[in-house]
Design an enzyme around this catalytic site. Structure first.
Site, short mmCIF file in Angstrom:
data_model
loop_
_atom_site.label_atom_id
_atom_site.label_comp_id
_atom_site.label_asym_id
_atom_site.label_seq_id
_atom_site.Cartn_x
_atom_site.Cartn_y
_atom_site.Cartn_z
N TYR A 57 0.84 -1.21 0.00
CA TYR A 57 0.00 0.00 0.00
C TYR A 57 0.86 1.24 0.00
O TYR A 57 1.88 1.29 0.69
CB TYR A 57 -0.96 0.01 1.21
CG TYR A 57 -2.38 -0.05 0.69
CD1 TYR A 57 -2.97 1.11 0.19
CD2 TYR A 57 -3.06 -1.25 0.60
CE1 TYR A 57 -4.24 1.05 -0.38
CE2 TYR A 57 -4.32 -1.31 0.04
CZ TYR A 57 -4.91 -0.15 -0.45
OH TYR A 57 -6.15 -0.21 -1.02
N GLU A 59 -0.59 4.89 -0.34
CA GLU A 59 -1.39 6.11 -0.53
C GLU A 59 -0.52 7.34 -0.33
O GLU A 59 0.30 7.40 0.58
CB GLU A 59 -2.56 6.14 0.45
CG GLU A 59 -3.70 5.23 0.02
CD GLU A 59 -4.91 5.31 0.95
OE1 GLU A 59 -4.79 5.90 2.05
OE2 GLU A 59 -5.96 4.78 0.59
N ASP A 203 -6.50 14.45 -24.75
CA ASP A 203 -6.54 13.05 -24.34
C ASP A 203 -5.93 12.26 -25.49
O ASP A 203 -6.57 12.07 -26.52
CB ASP A 203 -7.98 12.64 -24.07
CG ASP A 203 -8.13 11.15 -23.77
OD1 ASP A 203 -7.13 10.41 -23.89
OD2 ASP A 203 -9.25 10.74 -23.43
N THR A 229 -4.01 6.84 -21.82
CA THR A 229 -3.84 5.48 -21.34
C THR A 229 -2.38 5.12 -21.61
O THR A 229 -1.73 5.73 -22.45
CB THR A 229 -4.73 4.47 -22.10
OG1 THR A 229 -4.43 4.59 -23.51
CG2 THR A 229 -6.20 4.76 -21.90
N LYS A 232 -2.29 1.52 -25.04
CA LYS A 232 -2.69 1.42 -26.46
C LYS A 232 -1.42 1.52 -27.32
O LYS A 232 -0.55 0.67 -27.16
CB LYS A 232 -3.77 2.46 -26.76
CG LYS A 232 -5.04 2.19 -25.91
CD LYS A 232 -6.16 3.16 -26.15
CE LYS A 232 -7.33 2.87 -25.20
NZ LYS A 232 -8.37 3.91 -25.25
N ARG A 238 -1.80 -1.87 -18.62
CA ARG A 238 -3.10 -1.20 -18.55
C ARG A 238 -3.05 -0.14 -17.47
O ARG A 238 -2.81 -0.44 -16.31
CB ARG A 238 -4.14 -2.23 -18.17
CG ARG A 238 -5.33 -2.03 -18.95
CD ARG A 238 -6.42 -2.98 -18.83
NE ARG A 238 -7.32 -2.59 -19.88
CZ ARG A 238 -7.18 -3.00 -21.12
NH1 ARG A 238 -6.23 -3.83 -21.48
NH2 ARG A 238 -8.03 -2.59 -22.03
C1 LIG Z 1 -9.40 4.21 -24.41
C2 LIG Z 1 -9.68 5.64 -24.15
C3 LIG Z 1 -9.94 6.11 -22.85
C4 LIG Z 1 -10.27 5.22 -21.69
O1 LIG Z 1 -9.34 4.39 -21.27
P1 LIG Z 1 -9.68 3.16 -20.30
O2 LIG Z 1 -8.32 2.79 -19.86
O3 LIG Z 1 -10.40 2.16 -21.12
O4 LIG Z 1 -10.51 3.71 -19.17
C5 LIG Z 1 -10.05 7.48 -22.66
N1 LIG Z 1 -9.95 8.32 -23.69
C6 LIG Z 1 -9.75 7.90 -24.94
C7 LIG Z 1 -9.66 8.90 -26.03
C8 LIG Z 1 -9.62 6.55 -25.23
O5 LIG Z 1 -9.47 6.13 -26.48
#
Ligand SMILES: *Cc1c(COP(=O)(O)O)cnc(C)c1O
Length: 424
Positions: A57, A59, A203, A229, A232, A238
């Site tokens: 942990y 925090e 994002d 993220t 990807k 993840r």
């Molecule tokens: C995949 C994605 C997310 C969310 O990601 P998670 O890890 O699935 O919660 C947020 N914004 C965009 C643009 C994405 O493509």
């Protein structure tokens, strides 16, 4: 050893579960993985994820924790932070978000008050749920205005963005997507955000690996904050990441913890650190460049086979295809292709006349195949496989016969066998 202290390997401790995991390994090894949000992480990333760091942990933040025993967790988180900042040229990095969606919620919590107005690309135009779509917390607790793409060329309409921003005076503007095949014009968004006094937040969940590899513009200089993220195109575990300007660092950190989350997932933080180091290498830059080359090569082959590409092509890792002229819906095609060893997803297209659950399009991403070492010369065969699958699905009302599916599956596995997947 005492029976109570036995600590057998997974295969012995839980053979049923172990079988499923090994089944997934084989599936990932043998199928043509074209889902645009997925990838193959390296063995090093997998190893860091599966460690005793999951037991701890932590925090708080390095040097300011609520628990003892931070001898190794603090240096690990500091490494991840330093590597993320260096990779993207950011003042500040928070590496604790559990995933992309919580990262976005943390930015809203840090930079807005409940009920404030935000603006984002609409889901049907390629935006993400968390950019204010009505079923998302980001569209329930905040007032959301959505912009779209133009009907003729499927590009984001900057005139519409400007006029909506002037009319609604949002506190925050999102720029980012999950299904938009073109480069985002961050300076143009920044100019509009500055004019109306909004925070610009990019994002880059889908394109972070392309940004890190230098084949997509970096939004960091133009934005109050950038979320992504890590799993990807960036090819890490993840998870989520927030980068921001120094002036927002305290608000963002406070929003992630204690605002939204409890203890960080230290094993994931370690794996993020590994991935950020990998993403700073020349090999990763070559991978990022190859993704775009592969996507453009596949686009050419599919155009030649009569497919309709949203926006006419791609600048990034993904293609969005309108299957209307093939006489099959995106969902039915995706389900049939999956039975043939080709994995992609049905996707809404801009101005889609069909419902989101059974949309007109499919989305294809090239990150996973590029991680396996496929290059432009392989894309003729990839296009042929997709086309044969789509034609067979359309001819059979989405039910291609089992023998044909088995033949295609074998052909896919044979095609991929010389290019081993990382991590497997
Ligand atoms: C995949 C994605 C997310 C969310 O990601 P998670 O890890 O699935 O919660 C947020 N914004 C965009 C643009 C994405 O493509």
């Amino acid at each position: 050893m005492n029976e109570a202290r036995r600590d057998p390997p997974l295969a012995e401790a839980d053979p049923e579960l172990w079988q499923h995991i090994r089944g997934e390994d084989a599936r990932q090894r043998e199928s043509l993985r074209l889902i645009a949000s997925e990838n193959y992480v390296s063995r090093a990333v997998l190893e860091a994820s599966a460690t005793t760091l999951t037991n701890k942990y932590a925090e708080g933040y390095p040097g300011r924790r609520y628990y003892e025993g931070m001898d190794f967790v603090d240096p690990i988180e500091n490494l991840a932070i330093a590597r993320a900042r260096a990779l993207f040229g950011a003042d500040h990095a928070n590496v604790q978000p559990y995933s992309g969606s919580p990262a976005n919620l943390a930015v809203l919590l840090g930079l807005c008050k409940p009920g404030d107005t935000t603006m984002g690309l609409a889901l049907p135009a390629g935006g993400h749920l968390t950019h204010g779509w009505k079923v998302s917390a980001t569209g329930i607790y905040y007032k959301s205005v959505q912009y779209g793409v133009r009907r003729d060329d499927h590009r984001i309409d900057m005139d519409e963005v400007r006029s909506l921003a002037r009319e609604h005076r949002p506190k925050l503007i999102w720029v980012g997507h999950s299904a938009y095949p073109r480069i985002l014009d961050f300076p143009a968004f920044a100019e509009i955000a500055a004019e109306v006094g909004a925070h610009l937040v990019a994002d880059i969940a889908h394109v972070a690996g392309l940004v890190a590899g230098g084949v997509h513009p970096n939004p960091v200089p133009h934005c109050a904050a950038v979320t992504t993220t890590t799993h990807k195109t960036l090819r890490g575990p993840r998870g989520g990441l927030i980068l921001c300007k120094a002036e927002h660092a305290a608000a963002i950190d406070k929003a992630v913890f204690p605002g939204l989350q409890g203890g960080p997932h230290n094993h994931t933080t370690a794996a993020k650190a590994v991935a950020f180091a990998e993403a700073a290498t020349p090999a990763f830059a070559a991978y990022a460049k190859q993704i775009v080359v592969n996507a453009q090569a596949l686009a050419e082959h599919l155009l030649a086979r009569g497919y309709t590409l949203i926006s006419g092509g791609t600048d990034n890792h993904l293609l969005l295809i309108d299957l209307t002229n093939k006489g099959i819906s995106g969902r039915v095609a995706a389900t049939a292709l999956n039975r043939c060893g080709i994995e992609l997803n049905g996707n809404s297209i801009p101005f889609d006349p069909r419902k989101p659950f059974d949309p007109s399009g499919i989305r294809i991403g090239l990150a996973s195949l590029t991680s396996r070492g496929l290059v432009a010369s392989h894309m003729a065969e990839v296009a042929a496989l997709i086309d044969e699958g789509v034609l067979a699905a359309a001819a059979s009302n989405g039910e291609p016969d089992a023998a044909l599916c088995a033949r295609m599956k074998a052909r896919v596995a044979e095609f991929l066998a010389p290019m081993p997947a990382p991590g497997l």
